[in-house]
Motif scaffolding. Structure first.
Motif, PDB file in Angstrom:
ATOM      1  N   GLU A 145       3.275  45.377-103.513  1.00 49.50           N
ATOM      2  CA  GLU A 145       2.871  43.999-103.758  1.00 49.50           C
ATOM      3  C   GLU A 145       4.020  43.058-103.413  1.00 49.50           C
ATOM      4  O   GLU A 145       5.187  43.443-103.449  1.00 49.50           O
ATOM      5  CB  GLU A 145       2.458  43.803-105.221  1.00 49.50           C
ATOM      6  N   LEU A 146       3.661  41.811-103.134  1.00 50.11           N
ATOM      7  CA  LEU A 146       4.638  40.787-102.776  1.00 50.11           C
ATOM      8  C   LEU A 146       4.663  39.718-103.859  1.00 50.11           C
ATOM      9  O   LEU A 146       3.607  39.186-104.245  1.00 50.11           O
ATOM     10  CB  LEU A 146       4.281  40.165-101.424  1.00 50.11           C
ATOM     11  N   PHE A 147       5.871  39.417-104.339  1.00 51.09           N
ATOM     12  CA  PHE A 147       6.042  38.442-105.410  1.00 51.09           C
ATOM     13  C   PHE A 147       6.929  37.296-104.928  1.00 51.09           C
ATOM     14  O   PHE A 147       7.863  37.506-104.152  1.00 51.09           O
ATOM     15  CB  PHE A 147       6.699  39.085-106.630  1.00 51.09           C
ATOM     16  N   SER A 171       1.198  38.677-108.371  1.00 54.24           N
ATOM     17  CA  SER A 171       1.686  38.790-107.001  1.00 54.24           C
ATOM     18  C   SER A 171       1.009  37.760-106.109  1.00 54.24           C
ATOM     19  O   SER A 171      -0.088  37.274-106.398  1.00 54.24           O
ATOM     20  CB  SER A 171       1.431  40.202-106.463  1.00 54.24           C
ATOM     21  N   VAL A 172       1.684  37.416-104.999  1.00 48.11           N
ATOM     22  CA  VAL A 172       1.126  36.453-104.045  1.00 48.11           C
ATOM     23  C   VAL A 172       0.446  37.157-102.878  1.00 48.11           C
ATOM     24  O   VAL A 172      -0.224  36.523-102.068  1.00 48.11           O
ATOM     25  CB  VAL A 172       2.206  35.482-103.517  1.00 48.11           C
ATOM     26  N   GLY A 173       0.625  38.477-102.783  1.00 48.68           N
ATOM     27  CA  GLY A 173       0.009  39.254-101.719  1.00 48.68           C
ATOM     28  C   GLY A 173       0.233  40.725-101.954  1.00 48.68           C
ATOM     29  O   GLY A 173       1.024  41.127-102.809  1.00 48.68           O
ATOM     30  N   ASN A 177      -5.239  48.789 -97.458  1.00 48.66           N
ATOM     31  CA  ASN A 177      -5.731  49.532 -96.290  1.00 48.66           C
ATOM     32  C   ASN A 177      -4.873  49.295 -95.053  1.00 48.66           C
ATOM     33  O   ASN A 177      -5.383  49.114 -93.940  1.00 48.66           O
ATOM     34  CB  ASN A 177      -7.188  49.152 -95.994  1.00 48.66           C
ATOM     35  N   GLY A 178      -3.552  49.262 -95.267  1.00 46.42           N
ATOM     36  CA  GLY A 178      -2.632  49.128 -94.146  1.00 46.42           C
ATOM     37  C   GLY A 178      -2.486  47.729 -93.612  1.00 46.42           C
ATOM     38  O   GLY A 178      -1.857  47.537 -92.564  1.00 46.42           O
ATOM     39  N   GLU A 179      -3.046  46.734 -94.304  1.00 48.13           N
ATOM     40  CA  GLU A 179      -2.918  45.348 -93.885  1.00 48.13           C
ATOM     41  C   GLU A 179      -2.388  44.502 -95.037  1.00 48.13           C
ATOM     42  O   GLU A 179      -2.570  44.830 -96.206  1.00 48.13           O
ATOM     43  CB  GLU A 179      -4.282  44.787 -93.431  1.00 48.13           C
ATOM     44  N   ILE A 180      -1.733  43.399 -94.675  1.00 43.37           N
ATOM     45  CA  ILE A 180      -1.194  42.489 -95.691  1.00 43.37           C
ATOM     46  C   ILE A 180      -2.209  41.390 -95.958  1.00 43.37           C
ATOM     47  O   ILE A 180      -2.711  40.743 -95.037  1.00 43.37           O
ATOM     48  CB  ILE A 180       0.137  41.876 -95.227  1.00 43.37           C
TER      49      ILE A 180
END
Length: 331
Positions: A145-147, A171-173, A177-180
């Protein structure tokens, strides 16, 4: 044929507890070939992240600036997780470029170990290549996850699922499945008009049951002290025995900010008693708002170094510039 994006993979600390797997070059071998071709390893300071300081992190941010000037389209930073929260926060307060900076948590402990660390590396590279990552400032990647660096916190370095969390925003993103996929915008800070240079000595004083008076008195007499953050009880209260040394520090025109030692708290007025938040702010102590003591120390250091004083510094601590031109904060 379009040129490949150039990502700088900056090794800014130990990324493996296993000396046999501590060669930075091994990281590219774990990435899919098409992603590895976009990455260039930059060794900067391969030492335990606990050896870092704010001046070293400031120098690291300056190095990031030079990488963008050289044409890199994103930066991924690998360092130890122990102080990653503070390092990412400091860089975020200064980073004004659209190119993303992503701190990747590779130093994963517990059962997940190397496997999760490599997931975070993969996630970080994909995020740095995503057009949606532009203008999001500094991000931290953990557990896939992206914070946003503004409010992420290290909760449990041994947890495979929640080493870092953002309790207020989440989280922001994340990688799916291998994609952001990005689904929210991190909060960006007001930027300083003057770049900090020589950072002052700023300390944190933690409140404890009947403790701290002797240490605070020593700080009050320290001629090198440039700023102080109080990590108070609850909503921002300290023992009454702290009040005289705090007054002495304020008389020397040394900025003092009050925060809470609690994991998630906003300092505010509760009761009117000696050492209370209300009495402290009447004395001239600044509110640290929602900042935890660690982030308040970083923000106070940068603000002092950049020349902010009095009301301007108070507004900067609360993330509230008085207008679009932050130069007015210096008056």
């Amino acid at each position: 044929m379009l040129p490949l994006p150039r990502l700088a993979l900056v090794i800014a600390g130990n990324f493996s507890a296993d000396e046999e797997n501590a060669d930075p070059g091994i990281l590219l071998g774990y990435l899919p070939e098409e992603l590895a071709r976009c990455c260039e390893i930059k060794e900067w300071s391969c030492q335990p992240s606990t050896h870092y300081s704010m001046p070293m992190t400031l120098a690291m941010e300056e190095m990031f600036e030079s990488l963008i000037a050289e044409g890199y389209t994103g930066i991924i930073t690998v360092c130890g997780s122990g102080v990653m929260e503070e390092m990412a926060y400091l860089v975020n307060l200064l980073w004004q470029h659209p190119e993303p900076v992503i701190f990747a948590n590779l130093m994963v402990q517990g059962r997940a170990g190397l496997k999760e660390g490599l997931v975070n590396l993969h996630c970080s590279v994909l995020a740095a290549l995503s057009p949606e990552a532009r203008d999001k400032g500094v991000l931290l990647c953990s557990s896939g996850e992206l914070f946003g660096a503004d409010d992420v916190t290290l909760v449990d370095p041994g947890s495979p699922d929640s080493a870092f969390q953002s309790l207020e925003k989440g989280s922001v993103g994340k990688m799916l499945n291998g994609e952001i996929k990005f689904f929210s915008e991190p909060k960006r800070p007001p930027f300083l008009a003057r770049r900090p240079k020589d950072l002052p000595y700023v300390e944190i004083m933690w409140a404890s049951l009947g403790g701290g008076e002797s240490l605070l008195s020593l700080l009050a007499s320290n001629r090198e002290l440039g700023g102080l953050v109080l990590a108070g009880f609850g909503a921002g209260n300290v023992p009454p025995s702290w009040v005289p040394p705090i007054r002495n520090i304020l008389r020397r025109r040394i900025p003092v900010a009050i925060t809470s030692r609690c994991f998630q708290c906003h300092v505010h007025k509760t009761n009117d008693f000696e050492g209370s938040f209300e009495k402290l702010t009447e004395m001239g102590v600044m509110s640290g708002g929602k900042l935890n003591p660690f982030k308040a120390r970083i923000r106070l250091s940068l603000g002092i170094s950049a020349g902010l004083t009095d009301s301007g510094l108070s507004l900067y601590m609360l993330n509230q510039p008085v207008c679009d031109d932050i130069n007015t904060l210096y008056k």
